[in-house]
Design a protein around this motif. Structure first.
Motif, mmCIF file in Angstrom:
data_model
loop_
_atom_site.group_PDB
_atom_site.id
_atom_site.type_symbol
_atom_site.label_atom_id
_atom_site.label_comp_id
_atom_site.label_asym_id
_atom_site.label_seq_id
_atom_site.Cartn_x
_atom_site.Cartn_y
_atom_site.Cartn_z
ATOM 1 N N ILE A 122 0.846 -1.189 0.000
ATOM 2 C CA ILE A 122 0.000 0.000 0.000
ATOM 3 C C ILE A 122 0.881 1.238 0.000
ATOM 4 N N LEU A 123 0.258 2.359 -0.340
ATOM 5 C CA LEU A 123 0.946 3.655 -0.287
ATOM 6 C C LEU A 123 0.714 4.266 1.085
ATOM 7 N N ILE A 124 1.774 4.446 1.845
ATOM 8 C CA ILE A 124 1.664 5.047 3.174
ATOM 9 C C ILE A 124 1.859 6.549 3.029
ATOM 10 N N ASN A 125 0.781 7.311 3.236
ATOM 11 C CA ASN A 125 0.849 8.769 3.080
ATOM 12 C C ASN A 125 1.258 9.464 4.383
ATOM 13 N N ASN A 126 0.641 9.050 5.486
ATOM 14 C CA ASN A 126 0.871 9.716 6.766
ATOM 15 C C ASN A 126 1.878 8.934 7.589
ATOM 16 N N LYS A 127 2.925 9.595 7.991
ATOM 17 C CA LYS A 127 3.930 8.988 8.856
ATOM 18 C C LYS A 127 3.962 9.735 10.175
ATOM 19 N N ARG A 128 4.360 9.027 11.198
ATOM 20 C CA ARG A 128 4.432 9.655 12.512
ATOM 21 C C ARG A 128 5.539 10.691 12.546
ATOM 22 N N PRO A 129 5.321 11.809 13.251
ATOM 23 C CA PRO A 129 6.399 12.787 13.429
ATOM 24 C C PRO A 129 7.539 12.195 14.249
ATOM 25 N N ALA A 130 8.708 12.798 14.108
ATOM 26 C CA ALA A 130 9.892 12.291 14.804
ATOM 27 C C ALA A 130 9.721 12.381 16.322
ATOM 28 N N VAL A 131 9.005 13.405 16.791
ATOM 29 C CA VAL A 131 8.801 13.562 18.243
ATOM 30 C C VAL A 131 7.980 12.398 18.796
ATOM 31 N N ILE A 132 6.925 12.008 18.081
ATOM 32 C CA ILE A 132 6.073 10.909 18.543
ATOM 33 C C ILE A 132 6.841 9.596 18.472
ATOM 34 N N ARG A 133 7.617 9.407 17.427
ATOM 35 C CA ARG A 133 8.392 8.164 17.317
ATOM 36 C C ARG A 133 9.385 8.043 18.464
ATOM 37 N N GLN A 134 10.035 9.142 18.783
ATOM 38 C CA GLN A 134 10.982 9.119 19.894
ATOM 39 C C GLN A 134 10.263 8.839 21.222
ATOM 40 N N ILE A 136 7.494 7.078 21.643
ATOM 41 C CA ILE A 136 7.128 5.663 21.672
ATOM 42 C C ILE A 136 8.338 4.807 22.006
ATOM 43 N N GLU A 137 9.459 5.143 21.413
ATOM 44 C CA GLU A 137 10.682 4.379 21.670
ATOM 45 C C GLU A 137 11.083 4.480 23.146
ATOM 46 N N GLU A 138 11.021 5.674 23.688
ATOM 47 C CA GLU A 138 11.394 5.843 25.094
ATOM 48 C C GLU A 138 10.423 5.113 26.027
ATOM 49 N N ALA A 139 9.131 5.119 25.689
ATOM 50 C CA ALA A 139 8.147 4.422 26.524
ATOM 51 C C ALA A 139 8.406 2.915 26.529
ATOM 52 N N SER A 554 0.854 21.406 20.487
ATOM 53 C CA SER A 554 -0.248 21.481 21.442
ATOM 54 C C SER A 554 -0.404 20.208 22.266
ATOM 55 N N LEU A 555 0.265 19.125 21.860
ATOM 56 C CA LEU A 555 0.166 17.875 22.605
ATOM 57 C C LEU A 555 1.092 17.908 23.806
ATOM 58 N N ASN A 556 0.595 17.437 24.909
ATOM 59 C CA ASN A 556 1.404 17.310 26.113
ATOM 60 C C ASN A 556 2.121 15.962 26.059
ATOM 61 N N LEU A 557 3.341 15.970 25.528
ATOM 62 C CA LEU A 557 4.047 14.720 25.286
ATOM 63 C C LEU A 557 4.414 14.010 26.576
ATOM 64 N N ASP A 558 4.695 14.761 27.614
ATOM 65 C CA ASP A 558 5.044 14.120 28.888
ATOM 66 C C ASP A 558 3.851 13.337 29.444
ATOM 67 N N VAL A 675 -7.753 6.397 24.079
ATOM 68 C CA VAL A 675 -8.128 7.355 23.029
ATOM 69 C C VAL A 675 -7.054 8.429 22.877
ATOM 70 N N THR A 676 -6.542 8.947 23.976
ATOM 71 C CA THR A 676 -5.502 9.997 23.915
ATOM 72 C C THR A 676 -4.250 9.481 23.232
ATOM 73 N N CYS A 677 -3.790 8.296 23.634
ATOM 74 C CA CYS A 677 -2.566 7.737 23.048
ATOM 75 C C CYS A 677 -2.788 7.324 21.595
#
Length: 886
Positions: A122-134, A136-139, A554-558, A675-677
């Motif tokens: 499939i064609l993946i159009n939307n990718k996660r931002p680098a901040v979210i990927r980091q 997830i990795e840390e979690a 606007s997301l509270n990443l912590d 839902v938030t995550c």
């Protein structure tokens, strides 16, 4: 080299696509129609199969493309093909009256196979931002460290006792070293090698198997060393002259003749056997063993592992070269171009003053800015004066009317517009009802017209745009067209982009000059006691608003990270192994079209389920979806979920109602966290296992959960809080749908996919893969009869039973005395804890409750009624002919 292969493949694919689009357009312009329903379905399915074949070839070229500038043009063509495929699938479904595709007739016309038209990527159009990927990795890192830390205390206590390490063997040490290596790297996409909790009995069995493999390896090494030693002895004897002399020439010729006769007789018997097996396979008596191509299919995407690194290197080189060209151009000609633009705009001001005694506004940045003036997209002064007269007349009329009269006129215009829409809808409905009545009448049946397309223009525009840029360059056949980038294209794009930047800089000074000119113009009008014209809003064409990207600031990443860690530690965010759609085994329904044309209901096979599931995987990045997987226990539902997560690089949230607490506050907090995550880490999949436990009509005594509280507090809240634009899919699995409240469960999960039963071909495929995977199993094991006896069991149960069959004792028994299919069948009978699934119940529930089941039944009934009407009409015609002859 991949670049040369991709270049030639893309040229052939584009040529085939142009021919297909030409044929598709010809069908629509000539208004092709078929008298018979079967012919119309075959025509549509043949066009659909051709488009899918072009899409599969084009996506291979897109994934392996090393030419940086071609990527966007190839992607535009791919999106056009994909839109047309979805449109054709919808048309085939409406015409055939079935949700599952049966396109064997179309494949025969185009000389294609099912493997050619199976969509795997499939064609993946939307990718996660680098901040979210980091994040997830840390979690995941933190949760793994906590789990390892909780186990260190037990390990240290066990290490104090000297008897703790007495039973450690060398193969256990190697396994532990490999596990440590795998734990060092963590994939951001949450696709991990899952470490399954293994029982002591399984560990002991694996250690014995490893010991047997070690013995076999030692035997092979010893044999190899002996062969080397014997060859060296022979070589020394030959050098010393002590080797036995060879046979005489006539003896060697006689022996060669005997060997030739034997081999000729052997290959003659082999050819006869192959032809006999092919005949039996065509007659359906037996199916021949085939080579296992699962591994090659699974590794198609990684055929050229260096492509991604080469492409990233080419992109970096292209971007640096582009920036260098742009900076050099701005240094050399930036000031001259700015002066030219200023002179042009000043001349434009002068023209407006001479012809209209007015200065038009410079368009805003959103409307195009100075570029619209340079491209002459603004009305001329004379045209503007005519529009201004109309505007003054409208203002005069508005002043003569009261506010109530204007409001009444708007309401009246709105009502008339609504009435016109209703009249048009009524007209279309009357025409549709008339056509439906004509279709049921054999005398007036107009046939089936080829449906018009609204998506084919996207393909033609994409092809035309590609040819405008690349047609002449592709003919040159130079290396820059196949990989890296072409400098001339960069020069043109760079000049346009540099001029836009210069326009934005010049625009501020021009607006300041326009302000001064208007002040002086106002003074001139005041001296002449005249009224200065005013600007008015010109009616622009409505433009569809683009979807705004999510604001990650606007997301509270912590807070999200803390919630994510809690979900991971509690097992709600799951690690899943990398899975492909081909892991869901199953052959196509070859006779699907023929059974449909005989007015019979058709059961889909594994290939049709994979085809429908590919659509669901592609829809994950297009908004909120809710899917219900219906099937027996261990029939592949989890495999499909993992395949969707793998294809879309999605995060998997897994919920099992049996493992939840009934506390209302706990469920509300859990729903809010999920839902938030899920929104923050989208694309995401929320997987409800055994969701039928929440919708029972009569709760069984073995179910002890509070279904109403979980359903209201968890399921409804999650569905309500996710919006339509979120790339989140909720998947529920259901085993006994006929025991549930059908209307309620279908309200929460609108799309239903019924999984097929295990057929003979699927069971044979599982057994063949199992034989190829284990060398100890004889390759000539008779699996045809065994596959027939196992076809009613779920293939998950078959896989688990086959894996538990090979114990250490049984491996030694197989090595010494061989293996019979009766032994495997007896083992299945001894461990037959899995009941056979009654697929007729699932089919009846699907037909009675779901939308597509009702639609299929209604379409089948209408075709049967039409067939009876045709038979009656033919009888009447025959009676008329007999009367005329007498």
């Amino acid at each position: 080299m991949p670049s040369e292969y991709t270049f030639q493949k893309w040229k052939n694919t584009l040529q085939n696509l142009e021919e297909l689009v030409k044929l598709d357009t010809e069908y629509q312009t000539n208004k092709i129609h078929d008298a018979d329903w079967c012919d119309a379905v075959i025509r549509l399915s043949s066009v659909l199969a051709s488009y899918i074949f072009c899409y599969n070839n084009a996506i291979i070229c897109y994934k392996q493309n090393l030419q940086v500038q071609k990527t966007s043009d190839i992607l535009a063509v791919l999106k056009g093909i994909l839109a047309r495929i979805h449109e054709l699938r919808h048309q085939v479904r409406r015409l055939e009256g079935d949700y599952y595709p049966y396109i064997s007739g179309g494949l025969i016309q185009n000389k294609l196979t099912f493997d050619d038209v199976e969509m795997r990527d499939i064609l993946i159009n939307n990718k996660r931002p680098a901040v979210i990927r980091q994040m997830i990795e840390e979690a995941f890192d933190k949760s793994k460290k906590l789990q390892e830390g909780s186990l260190t205390g037990n390990i240290e206590e066990n290490s104090k006792h000297p008897s703790a390490n007495m039973d450690v063997n060398w193969w256990d040490e190697m396994d532990s070293k490999e596990e440590k290596k795998t734990k060092k790297g963590i994939n951001i996409t949450a696709i991990y090698k899952v470490q399954v909790k293994i029982s002591e009995e399984t560990l002991k069995r694996r250690s014995l198997l490893a010991l047997i493999e070690a013995h076999e390896k030692t035997r092979q090494v010893t044999l190899s060393n002996n062969l080397k030693r014997l060859s060296r002895i022979r070589w020394e004897k030959e050098l010393r002259g002590t080797l036995r002399t060879t046979a005489l020439l006539y003896l060697r010729e006689r022996s060669a003749d005997i060997v030739q006769k034997l081999f000729r007789a052997y290959f003659k018997v082999k050819r006869q056997r192959i032809s006999r097996l092919q005949r039996d396979e065509l007659l359906g008596l037996m199916f021949c063993c085939k080579t296992n191509f699962d591994e090659t299919k699974r590794n198609e995407s990684t055929k050229y592992p260096e492509i991604s690194s080469l492409l990233s290197k080419n992109i970096h080189e292209w971007q640096t070269n582009y920036l260098r060209l742009k900076n050099d151009f701005l240094k050399r000609r930036g000031d001259d171009i700015a002066e030219d633009i200023q002179d042009f705009v000043r001349y434009w001001f002068k023209t407006w003053y001479n012809e209209a005694k007015f200065f038009h506004d410079i368009p805003k940045e959103k409307q195009g800015g100075l570029a619209k003036i340079l491209e002459d997209e603004i009305p001329t002064p004379l045209e503007w004066l005519e529009l201004y007269k109309i505007y003054l007349e409208e203002q005069r009329l508005k002043k003569s009317k009261t506010a109530m009269e204007m409001k009444f006129e708007k309401m009246e215009a709105k009502r008339e517009k609504h009435q016109l829409k209703l009249a048009e809808k009524r007209k279309k409905k009357i025409e549709a009802d008339l056509v439906k009545k004509m279709m049921k009448n054999p005398n007036l049946n107009p046939g089936y017209s080829y449906p018009m397309s609204t998506k084919i223009m996207d393909i033609t525009q994409a092809i035309r745009k590609y040819k405008e840029t690349w047609l002449e360059l592709d003919l040159l056949n130079i290396n820059d067209v196949k990989e890296k980038f072409v400098r001339s294209i960069d020069v043109e794009n760079m000049c346009a982009e540099a001029k836009k930047e210069i326009c934005t800089k010049v625009e501020e000074s021009m607006r300041a000059e326009l302000k001064l000119l208007r002040i002086s113009l106002k003074k001139d009008y005041d001296l002449e006691n005249a009224q200065m014209p005013e600007n008015f809003k010109e009616k622009n064409k409505y433009k569809k608003k683009k979807r705004k990207p999510r604001n990650q600031a606007s997301l509270n990443l912590d807070d999200i990270k803390e919630k994510m860690e809690g979900l991971i530690s509690n097992g709600f965010v799951r690690e899943y192994p990398k899975t492909s759609l081909q892991d869901f085994l199953g052959d196509p329904q070859f006779a699907g079209d023929d059974l449909k044309y005989l007015y019979k209901s058709v059961h889909p096979s594994g290939w049709e389920i994979r085809s429908v599931w590919w659509e669901k995987c592609e829809e994950l990045t297009h908004g909120f979806r809710r899917i219900l997987l219906v099937g027996g226990n261990k029939c592949g539902k989890t495999t499909l979920v993992r395949a969707m997560a793998t294809l879309n690089d999605a995060l998997l949230y897994q919920i099992d109602p049996a493992n939840l607490d009934d506390s209302k506050d706990y469920l509300q907090d859990l729903a809010s966290d999920i839902v938030t995550c899920a929104k923050a880490t989208q694309p995401s999949i929320i997987y409800f296992r055994n969701v039928h436990q929440l919708y029972y009509k009569k709760v069984p005594p073995n179910i002890v959960i509070n279904a109403d509280i979980i359903k209201k507090t968890l399921v409804k809240k999650i569905i309500k809080k996710i919006s339509k634009t979120d790339n989140v899919t909720i998947i529920g699995t259901c085993i006994d749908p006929w025991l549930t409240k059908g209307n309620t469960i279908l309200k929460h999960f609108q799309s239903v996919i019924m999984l097929p039963q295990t057929t003979y071909s699927t069971a044979q495929m599982i057994l063949r893969n199992w034989v190829n995977r284990h060398r100890i199993v004889p390759c000539d094991l008779e699996i045809q009869t065994l596959a027939r006896s196992l076809r009613d069991f779920s293939y998950g149960f078959i896989l688990d039973t086959l894996e538990s069959f090979l114990t250490s004792d049984r491996i030694i028994h197989i090595a010494s005395q061989g293996l019979r299919s009766q032994d495997i069948h007896e083992y299945f009978l001894q461990n037959g804890t899995q009941p056979k699934t009654d697929h007729d119940k699932y089919k009846k529930w699907f037909t009675d409750k779901t939308h597509w089941g009702k639609f299929e039944r209604k379409a089948l009934e209408e075709r049967l009624q039409f067939r009876e009407a045709v038979l009656r009409w033919k009888e009447k015609e025959q009676k008329k002919k007999k009367k005329m002859t007498h």
